[in-house]
Design a protein around this motif. Structure first.
Motif, PDB file in Angstrom:
ATOM      1  N   ALA A 186       7.820  30.228  26.844  1.00 19.15           N
ATOM      2  CA  ALA A 186       8.621  31.378  26.435  1.00 19.15           C
ATOM      3  C   ALA A 186       8.331  32.606  27.276  1.00 19.15           C
ATOM      4  O   ALA A 186       9.163  33.498  27.403  1.00 19.15           O
ATOM      5  CB  ALA A 186       8.364  31.690  24.957  1.00 19.15           C
ATOM      6  N   MET A 187       7.143  32.680  27.864  1.00 21.91           N
ATOM      7  CA  MET A 187       6.746  33.849  28.627  1.00 21.91           C
ATOM      8  C   MET A 187       6.670  33.552  30.111  1.00 21.91           C
ATOM      9  O   MET A 187       6.093  34.327  30.866  1.00 21.91           O
ATOM     10  CB  MET A 187       5.384  34.339  28.110  1.00 21.91           C
ATOM     11  CG  MET A 187       5.380  34.815  26.676  1.00 21.91           C
ATOM     12  SD  MET A 187       6.358  36.308  26.454  1.00 21.91           S
ATOM     13  CE  MET A 187       5.347  37.474  27.370  1.00 21.91           C
ATOM     14  N   GLY A 188       7.242  32.446  30.547  1.00 24.50           N
ATOM     15  CA  GLY A 188       7.083  32.026  31.933  1.00 24.50           C
ATOM     16  C   GLY A 188       7.569  33.051  32.927  1.00 24.50           C
ATOM     17  O   GLY A 188       6.844  33.462  33.832  1.00 24.50           O
ATOM     18  N   ALA A 189       8.829  33.530  32.775  1.00 24.92           N
ATOM     19  CA  ALA A 189       9.403  34.459  33.747  1.00 24.92           C
ATOM     20  C   ALA A 189       8.669  35.796  33.726  1.00 24.92           C
ATOM     21  O   ALA A 189       8.362  36.366  34.784  1.00 24.92           O
ATOM     22  CB  ALA A 189      10.885  34.652  33.449  1.00 24.92           C
ATOM     23  N   THR A 190       8.370  36.309  32.541  1.00 23.08           N
ATOM     24  CA  THR A 190       7.652  37.579  32.435  1.00 23.08           C
ATOM     25  C   THR A 190       6.257  37.474  33.033  1.00 23.08           C
ATOM     26  O   THR A 190       5.793  38.381  33.734  1.00 23.08           O
ATOM     27  CB  THR A 190       7.555  38.003  30.952  1.00 23.08           C
ATOM     28  OG1 THR A 190       8.863  38.025  30.390  1.00 23.08           O
ATOM     29  CG2 THR A 190       6.894  39.355  30.823  1.00 23.08           C
ATOM     30  N   GLU A 191       5.602  36.359  32.775  1.00 23.18           N
ATOM     31  CA  GLU A 191       4.250  36.165  33.305  1.00 23.18           C
ATOM     32  C   GLU A 191       4.282  36.048  34.825  1.00 23.18           C
ATOM     33  O   GLU A 191       3.387  36.554  35.517  1.00 23.18           O
ATOM     34  CB  GLU A 191       3.637  34.913  32.682  1.00 23.18           C
ATOM     35  CG  GLU A 191       2.148  34.760  32.951  1.00 23.18           C
ATOM     36  CD  GLU A 191       1.308  35.802  32.256  1.00 23.18           C
ATOM     37  OE1 GLU A 191       0.143  35.955  32.635  1.00 23.18           O
ATOM     38  OE2 GLU A 191       1.816  36.478  31.339  1.00 23.18           O
ATOM     39  N   GLN A 192       5.304  35.401  35.360  1.00 24.95           N
ATOM     40  CA  GLN A 192       5.434  35.303  36.815  1.00 24.95           C
ATOM     41  C   GLN A 192       5.585  36.676  37.439  1.00 24.95           C
ATOM     42  O   GLN A 192       4.983  36.963  38.473  1.00 24.95           O
ATOM     43  CB  GLN A 192       6.648  34.438  37.175  1.00 24.95           C
ATOM     44  CG  GLN A 192       6.409  32.945  37.026  1.00 24.95           C
ATOM     45  CD  GLN A 192       7.570  32.144  37.573  1.00 24.95           C
ATOM     46  OE1 GLN A 192       7.994  32.343  38.699  1.00 24.95           O
ATOM     47  NE2 GLN A 192       8.086  31.242  36.761  1.00 24.95           N
ATOM     48  N   GLN A 193       6.385  37.520  36.824  1.00 24.91           N
ATOM     49  CA  GLN A 193       6.543  38.884  37.341  1.00 24.91           C
ATOM     50  C   GLN A 193       5.220  39.628  37.332  1.00 24.91           C
ATOM     51  O   GLN A 193       4.894  40.343  38.289  1.00 24.91           O
ATOM     52  CB  GLN A 193       7.571  39.640  36.499  1.00 24.91           C
ATOM     53  CG  GLN A 193       9.012  39.294  36.828  1.00 24.91           C
ATOM     54  CD  GLN A 193       9.975  40.212  36.110  1.00 24.91           C
ATOM     55  OE1 GLN A 193       9.778  40.567  34.951  1.00 24.91           O
ATOM     56  NE2 GLN A 193      11.026  40.616  36.786  1.00 24.91           N
ATOM     57  N   ARG A 194       4.462  39.477  36.266  1.00 23.05           N
ATOM     58  CA  ARG A 194       3.152  40.158  36.180  1.00 23.05           C
ATOM     59  C   ARG A 194       2.204  39.652  37.265  1.00 23.05           C
ATOM     60  O   ARG A 194       1.489  40.434  37.891  1.00 23.05           O
ATOM     61  CB  ARG A 194       2.547  39.930  34.799  1.00 23.05           C
ATOM     62  CG  ARG A 194       1.266  40.722  34.549  1.00 23.05           C
ATOM     63  CD  ARG A 194       0.922  40.704  33.072  1.00 23.05           C
ATOM     64  NE  ARG A 194       0.344  39.449  32.680  1.00 23.05           N
ATOM     65  CZ  ARG A 194      -0.980  39.211  32.653  1.00 23.05           C
ATOM     66  NH1 ARG A 194      -1.829  40.156  33.013  1.00 23.05           N
ATOM     67  NH2 ARG A 194      -1.439  38.047  32.260  1.00 23.05           N
ATOM     68  N   LEU A 195       2.218  38.348  37.499  1.00 22.42           N
ATOM     69  CA  LEU A 195       1.353  37.789  38.535  1.00 22.42           C
ATOM     70  C   LEU A 195       1.771  38.273  39.918  1.00 22.42           C
ATOM     71  O   LEU A 195       0.915  38.564  40.761  1.00 22.42           O
ATOM     72  CB  LEU A 195       1.401  36.261  38.471  1.00 22.42           C
ATOM     73  CG  LEU A 195       0.718  35.609  37.260  1.00 22.42           C
ATOM     74  CD1 LEU A 195       0.989  34.122  37.231  1.00 22.42           C
ATOM     75  CD2 LEU A 195      -0.782  35.864  37.287  1.00 22.42           C
ATOM     76  N   ARG A 196       3.084  38.356  40.152  1.00 23.60           N
ATOM     77  CA  ARG A 196       3.532  38.824  41.468  1.00 23.60           C
ATOM     78  C   ARG A 196       3.218  40.306  41.667  1.00 23.60           C
ATOM     79  O   ARG A 196       2.980  40.753  42.793  1.00 23.60           O
ATOM     80  CB  ARG A 196       5.024  38.548  41.641  1.00 23.60           C
ATOM     81  CG  ARG A 196       5.336  37.072  41.863  1.00 23.60           C
ATOM     82  CD  ARG A 196       6.721  36.879  42.474  1.00 23.60           C
ATOM     83  NE  ARG A 196       7.771  37.253  41.554  1.00 23.60           N
ATOM     84  CZ  ARG A 196       8.319  36.442  40.664  1.00 23.60           C
ATOM     85  NH1 ARG A 196       7.900  35.187  40.569  1.00 23.60           N
ATOM     86  NH2 ARG A 196       9.296  36.847  39.878  1.00 23.60           N
ATOM     87  N   ARG A 197       3.235  41.087  40.576  1.00 21.19           N
ATOM     88  CA  ARG A 197       2.803  42.487  40.697  1.00 21.19           C
ATOM     89  C   ARG A 197       1.328  42.563  41.069  1.00 21.19           C
ATOM     90  O   ARG A 197       0.920  43.400  41.889  1.00 21.19           O
ATOM     91  CB  ARG A 197       3.068  43.234  39.385  1.00 21.19           C
ATOM     92  CG  ARG A 197       4.516  43.644  39.181  1.00 21.19           C
ATOM     93  CD  ARG A 197       4.645  44.696  38.098  1.00 21.19           C
ATOM     94  NE  ARG A 197       4.218  44.204  36.800  1.00 21.19           N
ATOM     95  CZ  ARG A 197       5.021  43.637  35.919  1.00 21.19           C
ATOM     96  NH1 ARG A 197       6.300  43.474  36.203  1.00 21.19           N
ATOM     97  NH2 ARG A 197       4.564  43.232  34.748  1.00 21.19           N
ATOM     98  N   LYS A 198       0.524  41.686  40.464  1.00 20.68           N
ATOM     99  CA  LYS A 198      -0.898  41.618  40.832  1.00 20.68           C
ATOM    100  C   LYS A 198      -1.054  41.268  42.300  1.00 20.68           C
ATOM    101  O   LYS A 198      -1.918  41.802  43.001  1.00 20.68           O
ATOM    102  CB  LYS A 198      -1.597  40.572  39.962  1.00 20.68           C
ATOM    103  CG  LYS A 198      -1.996  41.044  38.577  1.00 20.68           C
ATOM    104  CD  LYS A 198      -3.310  41.791  38.632  1.00 20.68           C
ATOM    105  CE  LYS A 198      -3.829  42.120  37.241  1.00 20.68           C
ATOM    106  NZ  LYS A 198      -5.096  42.900  37.327  1.00 20.68           N
ATOM    107  N   LEU A 199      -0.207  40.353  42.759  1.00 20.36           N
ATOM    108  CA  LEU A 199      -0.257  39.955  44.160  1.00 20.36           C
ATOM    109  C   LEU A 199       0.140  41.120  45.062  1.00 20.36           C
ATOM    110  O   LEU A 199      -0.441  41.312  46.138  1.00 20.36           O
ATOM    111  CB  LEU A 199       0.678  38.762  44.381  1.00 20.36           C
ATOM    112  CG  LEU A 199       0.496  37.968  45.678  1.00 20.36           C
ATOM    113  CD1 LEU A 199      -0.892  37.347  45.745  1.00 20.36           C
ATOM    114  CD2 LEU A 199       1.556  36.885  45.792  1.00 20.36           C
ATOM    115  N   GLY A 200       1.118  41.910  44.631  1.00 22.72           N
ATOM    116  CA  GLY A 200       1.503  43.093  45.396  1.00 22.72           C
ATOM    117  C   GLY A 200       0.379  44.118  45.480  1.00 22.72           C
ATOM    118  O   GLY A 200       0.169  44.747  46.525  1.00 22.72           O
TER     119      GLY A 200
END
Length: 669
Positions: A186-200
Motif C-alpha cells: 500500500a505504501m510502495g510508491a510513497t516509500e519509493q519517493q522517500r527513498l529517492r529523496r534520500k538518494l538525492g
C-alpha cells in the motif's frame, strides 16, 4: 600606508581563484606581536572564529581540505611589532587564506608547510590579547567595522558547509537500512519517493564531500558511491572507471567510459575549477519499480552524473558495460534509464537515447546523456507477434468449428446403434462432446465477458470456463475407463444405472471442485491477464480473460488432474495397440490407424503437447501449433473420425474383421 597595504594584498585576492575572483568573505584586523608566536588552524564545524593570544593567533573554520588532520600550526615572522592580517575565504575552490604582514598562508593546505603540534596532556596557558581596527565583509555586502575584542565568531555559510567522509557514510548506512526493509504494497510508491529523496540528498553530499585524493569510494553494502575528480585541461580527455569484481551475483562488475566531449561541453558553458563525476552502484531495485514490475539485470542500477550540470545530447556517447553470466535464450537485455514522472508517484524505464550492444557475457550501453542506468531483462519468447496472431486466429476459428461439429455429432450419435454396449459408448461420446461444446463456447465469450468490466459477470464466466475444462478432462478419463471395459475386461458385466453413475462422476466431480475453490475465496475467479507480447521498451500487451486468478490453483488442480488422466488414458491406449497387434489382420491397417487416431483424440492424448511449451526454440513453436490445431478442433476431429469409421464399416465386406473392434467403432446399421 593603507594604499601601500592594499597594493601588497591585491595579489592575495586572486589566490586560489585564478587571479580573477573576489573573495566571498574577508576579515581584517591589527595584532600586536609581543613575543615569538604562531598561527594555529583548527577544525570547527559550525562557524569561523578568530581568537588572539600573545602566544598564537587561533583560527577555526569548517573548510579544512584534509579532514584527517584536525589542526595545523604555522610559524609567524619573528620580528616583533604590530601586524595587519586578513583572512580570505574563496567559495570557488573552497580555500581559506591568511595574509599576515607580507606572509601568505593557505590554512589547512600543504601539511609540509605546517609545524607538527605536540600532543600535550594539558592545554597550554595562553595570554589573551585584543585585535584592533577590525572589519569584515561578506560578498555582496558592505564593509563593517567592529570594536576591539579578543575573539570573533561568524556563522559558516550553509552552502559552504563542508561534508566529511563520516557524513557520507552515515547517510549511506541510513539508506542501506531503509533499502533492507520490505516495501508494504500500500505504501510502495510513497516509500519509493522517500527513498529517492534520500538518494538525492546523498548526491548533494557527494558533490561537496572533502576528498583525500583524486578519487574516493564510499559504502560497502547495498549502495556504493565513487567520486572522480577530473582537472580541466586544454587537451581532450576521456575518463574510464572500472568497478570492483563481484562474485556470486548476476552482474560481476561494470565499466564506465566518459567521452572527452562531455568535459569540453562543460568547459564551453562556464569556467570550471574542477570536474566532479559521481558514480553510484545501487544493488537493489527497490527505488526503481515501475508499474510493469520490470526486472533489472542483477537488481543493479548505476547512476552517472556531473556535479551541477545537466548532460544531454552528447555527440559521443557515454559507454557503460555490464559483465554478467550468459543470459537465458528467452531473455533480451535492453539498456534503459530511469524517467522520473512528476505527474505520478512513480517513474518508468525508458530506452530513448540509448543503444544496446549485446555479447555472450556482457552488455554494452551507449547513451547520449547521464542519469540512472540499468539493463532491463525483456521477455523475448520464441513466439513472435506474427505467430501469436496466427495461433490466436487458429484458436478462435477452431473453437467455433469444433462447437458446431460437436452439436452435429451429438445429433447423429443420438440416433445410432441400439445395442446396449454401443449405446453406453455413444452416450459417453455424447457427454464428452457436450463438455467440449461448453468449453469452446465459454472460451470464445471469456474475453468479451472480461471486457464488460463487471467483476461478478467475469467471476461467473471464469467459474464456467474452469468447470467446462474439468468436465472435458473428467469425460476423457471416463473414455479411458470405457476403453478398459471394452478391451481388457473379459466379461462385460451389466451394472444398474451405469450411465447415470458415469454422468454423476463426469459432471459432479468438476462441479464440486469449482464450488470448493469458489468457497475458499471469491477472488479465485475473475480477471486474468495473459501476456500476449512484451515490446522492446519493456511494456507488455496483455489479453484479459475471465479465469482462475491464482496460478497455484491452476497448476495443482488443472495440470495435476490432467497428468493423472493422461497417464491412465495412455495405459489404456497402449492396451488397445497391443490388442490390434495381437489380431494382426492384413488389409485393415488404415482402419486400425484411423481407430487409434480417433481414440487418441477421445482420450485427450494430444493435450499432452502443452508440456512441450515449456521448452524453447523451433520445437516449442511447432508443438504449440500442433497443440492449438488439434485441440481447438477436437470436436471437429471427433466428427470426422466418427463418419470415417461409419463409412469404413459400410464398405467392409469382411464381417469378421468388422467385428474385431466393433465395440470401439460406430455401428453402420
Amino acid at each position: 600606508m593603507k594604499v601601500l597595504f592594499l597594493l601588497l594584498l591585491s595579489p592575495l585576492q586572486g589566490v586560489g581563484a585564478n587571479g580573477q575572483r573576489e573573495e566571498d568573505f574577508r576579515f581584517c584586523g591589527d595584532r600586536n606581536q609581543t613575543q615569538e608566536s604562531s598561527v594555529i588552524y583548527e577544525h570547527n564545524r559550525d562557524s569561523i572564529s578568530i581568537e588572539n593570544t600573545a602566544q598564537a593567533l587561533i583560527i577555526k573554520g569548517p573548510y579544512s581540505p584534509n579532514r584527517r588532520k584536525s589542526s595545523y600550526k604555522y610559524s609567524l615572522p619573528p620580528p616583533l611589532g604590530r601586524y595587519r592580517f586578513c583572512i580570505y575565504w574563496f567559495e570557488s575552490n573552497r580555500t581559506l587564506w591568511l595574509a599576515y604582514g607580507k606572509q601568505s598562508i593557505l590554512l589547512g593546505g600543504d601539511p609540509s608547510s605546517s609545524i607538527p603540534q605536540r600532543q600535550e596532556s594539558q592545554k597550554p596557558e595562553r595570554t589573551s590579547a585584543y585585535i584592533f581596527n577590525v572589519s569584515y565583509i561578506v560578498k555582496g555586502g558592505k564593509n563593517t567595522s567592529m570594536d576591539a575584542k579578543v575573539e570573533y565568531s561568524f556563522p559558516a555559510f550553509p552552502k559552504s558547509m563542508p561534508v566529511w567522509e563520516q557524513d557520507v557514510e552515515k547517510q549511506l548506512t541510513s539508506l542501506d537500512s531503509l533499502l533492507a526493509q520490505p516495501l508494504a504494497p500500500a505504501m510502495g510508491a510513497t516509500e519509493q519517493q522517500r527513498l529517492r529523496r534520500k538518494l538525492g540528498e546523498l548526491e548533494k553530499m557527494l558533490a561537496k564531500v572533502e576528498l583525500e585524493g583524486q578519487n574516493q569510494t564510499f559504502g560497502n553494502a547495498t549502495v556504493h558511491a565513487t567520486v572522480l575528480r577530473v582537472q580541466p585541461s586544454q587537451a581532450p580527455q576521456h575518463v574510464t572507471f572500472a568497478s570492483q569484481r563481484e562474485e556470486g551475483g548476476e552482474v560481476q562488475g561494470f565499466t564506465v567510459d566518459l567521452p572527452s566531449s562531455l568535459f569540453m561541453m562543460v568547459k564551453e558553458r562556464e569556467e570550471v575549477v574542477e570536474h566532479r563525476v559521481l558514480l553510484m552502484d545501487i544493488n537493489r531495485q527497490t527505488m526503481f519499480q515501475d508499474e510493469n514490475s520490470s526486472h533489472v539485470l542483477g537488481n543493479k542500477v548505476v547512476s552517472i552524473s556531473l556535479v551541477d550540470t545537466v548532460v544531454a545530447n552528447l555527440s559521443d556517447p557515454v559507454v557503460l558495460t555490464f559483465f554478467h553470466d550468459q543470459l537465458p535464450m528467452n531473455v533480451t537485455p535492453l539498456c534503459v534509464f530511469w524517467q522520473e514522472d512528476t505527474s505520478a508517484s512513480s517513474g518508468s524505464w525508458d530506452s530513448y537515447g540509448c543503444t544496446t550492444v549485446t555479447g555472450s557475457s556482457q552488455t554494452e550501453c551507449k547513451c547520449n546523456h547521464l542519469t540512472y542506468f540499468a539493463v532491463l531483462l525483456v521477455s523475448s519468447p520464441d513466439i513472435t507477434p506474427v505467430h501469436r496472431n496466427y495461433l490466436s486466429i487458429i484458436t478462435y476459428v477452431g473453437c467455433l468449428i469444433s462447437a458446431l461439429a460437436s452439436i452435429c455429432t451429438i445429433f447423429f450419435l443420438y440416433f445410432r446403434s441400439k445395442q446396449r454396449d454401443q449405446i453406453t459408448s455413444m452416450h459417453i461420446h455424447m457427454n464428452l462432446l457436450v463438455a467440449i461444446f461448453i468449453l469452446d463456447v465459454t472460451f470464445l465469450i471469456s474475453e468479451h465477458l472480461a471486457g464488460s468490466g463487471s467483476e461478478a459477470v467475469c467471476r461467473v464466466g471464469g467459474l464456467l470456463l474452469h468447470f467446462a475444462l474439468l468436465s472435458c478432462l473428467t469425460w476423457m478419463g471416463i473414455e479411458g475407463y470405457n476403453l478398459y471395459r471394452l478391451v481388457i475386461e473379459v466379461f462385460n458385466a451389466y451394472h444398474d444405472h451405469f450411465l447415470c453413475k458415469l454422468c454423476l462422476v463426469g459432471w459432479g466431480f468438476p462441479f464440486c471442485c469449482v464450488m470448493l475453490i469458489l468457497l475458499a475465496s471469491w477472488t479465485n475467479y475473475g480477471f486474468f491477464s495473459i501476456p500476449i507480447y512484451e515490446s522492446i521498451d519493456g511494456r507488455s500487451i496483455n489479453a484479459t480473460i475471465c479465469w482462475i486468478t491464482n496460478p497455484l490453483i491452476h497448476n495443482i488442480v488443472n495440470l495435476g488432474f490432467f497428468s493423472l488422466v493422461f497417464l491412465f488414458n495412455s495405459v489404456m491406449l497402449g492396451a488397445m495397440v497391443r490388442e490390434i497387434l495381437r489380431q494382426n489382420k492384413k488389409g485393415h491397417k488404415l482402419k486400425h490407424v484411423l481407430a487409434l487416431f480417433g481414440l487418441s483424440v477421445l482420450l485427450g492424448i494430444p493435450w499432452a503437447l502443452i508440456f512441450f511449451s515449456f521448452t524453447s526454440g523451433v520445437f516449442c513453436l511447432v508443438s504449440l501449433y500442433i497443440f492449438t490445431i488439434i485441440n481447438s478442433l477436437q470436436g471437429f476431429l471427433i466428427f470426422l473420425w466418427y463418419w470415417t469409421m461409419v463409412l469404413q464399416a459400410r464398405k467392409s465386406p469382411d464381417s469378421q474383421s468388422s467385428s474385431d473392434s466393433a465395440k470401439l467403432q460406430p455401428s453402420s446399421s
